[in-house]
Design an enzyme around this catalytic site. Sequence first.
Site, PDB file in Angstrom:
ATOM      1  N   HIS A  46       0.832  -1.199   0.000  1.00  0.00           N
ATOM      2  CA  HIS A  46       0.000   0.000   0.000  1.00  0.00           C
ATOM      3  C   HIS A  46       0.868   1.251   0.000  1.00  0.00           C
ATOM      4  O   HIS A  46       1.893   1.319   0.679  1.00  0.00           O
ATOM      5  CB  HIS A  46      -0.921   0.013   1.226  1.00  0.00           C
ATOM      6  N   HIS A  47       0.432   2.263  -0.768  1.00  0.00           N
ATOM      7  CA  HIS A  47       1.200   3.507  -0.868  1.00  0.00           C
ATOM      8  C   HIS A  47       1.225   4.266   0.455  1.00  0.00           C
ATOM      9  O   HIS A  47       2.079   5.136   0.668  1.00  0.00           O
ATOM     10  CB  HIS A  47       0.612   4.399  -1.969  1.00  0.00           C
ATOM     11  N   ALA A  48       0.315   3.979   1.352  1.00  0.00           N
ATOM     12  CA  ALA A  48       0.374   4.592   2.676  1.00  0.00           C
ATOM     13  C   ALA A  48       1.615   4.139   3.437  1.00  0.00           C
ATOM     14  O   ALA A  48       2.072   4.821   4.357  1.00  0.00           O
ATOM     15  CB  ALA A  48      -0.881   4.247   3.483  1.00  0.00           C
ATOM     16  N   ILE A  85       4.680   2.965   1.824  1.00  0.00           N
ATOM     17  CA  ILE A  85       5.964   3.169   1.150  1.00  0.00           C
ATOM     18  C   ILE A  85       5.856   4.251   0.087  1.00  0.00           C
ATOM     19  O   ILE A  85       4.789   4.500  -0.463  1.00  0.00           O
ATOM     20  CB  ILE A  85       6.494   1.881   0.468  1.00  0.00           C
ATOM     21  N   ASN A 102       5.568   7.919   3.458  1.00  0.00           N
ATOM     22  CA  ASN A 102       5.922   8.728   2.294  1.00  0.00           C
ATOM     23  C   ASN A 102       6.641  10.003   2.693  1.00  0.00           C
ATOM     24  O   ASN A 102       6.199  10.723   3.586  1.00  0.00           O
ATOM     25  CB  ASN A 102       4.655   9.111   1.529  1.00  0.00           C
TER      26      ASN A 102
END
Length: 496
Positions: free
Chosen positions: A136-138, A140, A326
């Site tokens: 999940h972009h949350a 990385i 991020n």
Amino acid sequence: MPQLTALDAQFLHFESATTAAHVAGVAILDPEGGTVTRDALADLLRERMHLSPALTRRLKRPPLGLDHPYWVDDPGVDLDHHVFESRLPAPGDELRLAEHLSAIHERHLDRDRPLWEMHLITGLSHGRVAVYTKVHHAAIDGVSGAETLAALLDLTPEPRAVAPMEPVERAEAGEPSLSDMLTGALSRTATQGARTVRSLVRTAGELDAMPLVSSLPGSGLLSRTARWLGGDRRSRPELPALSAPRTMLNGPITGSRRLAFGSVPLKDVKLAARTFGGSVNDVVMAVCAGALRSWLEERGALPDRPLVAAVPVAVRTAGAMERAGNQLAMMAVPLATDVADPLERLAEVRKATGAAKRRLAMSSANWLAELCEVLPAPLAGLATPALSRVVSGAFPPINILISNVPGPQFPLYLCGGRVLSYFPVSVLTDLSGGVNITCFSYDGMLDFGLVACPSKVPDVWGLLGHLQSAMKELTRLQETTGDEFRHRVGIDLVSG
């Protein structure tokens, strides 16, 4: 028990029935000499998961969504829910693989578990296998994602020994209590007004660098005034217009995805950069611009204004490598898709990206992170999906998101199998358009991964073909017009 930042949480808010906010990569391996099986992958993960926070943490959500979630350690990760195996039907070519992975990529991750999956796909032609991993972009960004990948790979077919997690590290694991989360939520609510004002003040000086906003009357004057009042009297690079035209790529997307992937020789990209001036990234952007121009022109849908691309930029510092989440900024760059000549287009792209980079380096605030701080957590979670769909249909801020991630120029191995290619696959949202192009340089090749919404781009493999053709066009022009181009645009190859 770190708490997600507003930027991290925004990737959770973006998710809806039509948007899954994970990033992924497809490694194509030659398994000869290794043991690339599901059991071997699971054993490798057990030995090395502790090297990457993204693999060992799950979300802990405050009640009623009153605040941003927390990351909590999950020492008992059940790999049966994270590592899977499937087999392609014959002939096991790239088209079958892309079709198979498209169905996997469009599925959401389970938020009650650590936010990642790994899929081993066998049955590829020539005895190859594929390993698809999504996170999940949350959890990385590009840099921390590369660190996660590096934790599992080796420099030789013989896997390296990795020290286990220290017992003291396990003892420090913990979860926030209900009272801790409520106290934190109350504190953030009480200070939200002050944080909103602070973020708006910081963002005001960057309005002329923001897509959509920069095209509004008076945005430039307001930005200069805000910087002057803040004591910043430096002259800034003049930025080109950032008004994205409405195209067939834009508007609300569906939940379906289609993938395509392919490669071009990195030496050709580097040679074009040396011949025509600029960087590898300038050439990548120009190649994408050429591909989008010809693809849209083929359909009679090429706008007379240049498409605007958003380009993520890592701002992670060395001291923050261990933190999940991020740390990135965003540049907006016009792609010169309105320029027919490929060399003039490259010159325009080089000029635009150069100005955007210099402006980003001089910025006193990260407008992307600051905007995420403006709304309180409960409101951001409710408003983001609906607002994104409305804005994307009426006033698209950008037309496409393009990312170029540098990678190692030597072979790597997974469970003893050699990684032949690594194709990144990113996120689609209503705001970013119906196609995303991401590339990764690895072992002498530039590997492109495209993900598209089929309602916007029904033939994503056709767009990939235009990418490869645009690169071949620049390669052909190197021999005949390199000197003429340098003379025409006045590029000093010694100084830059």
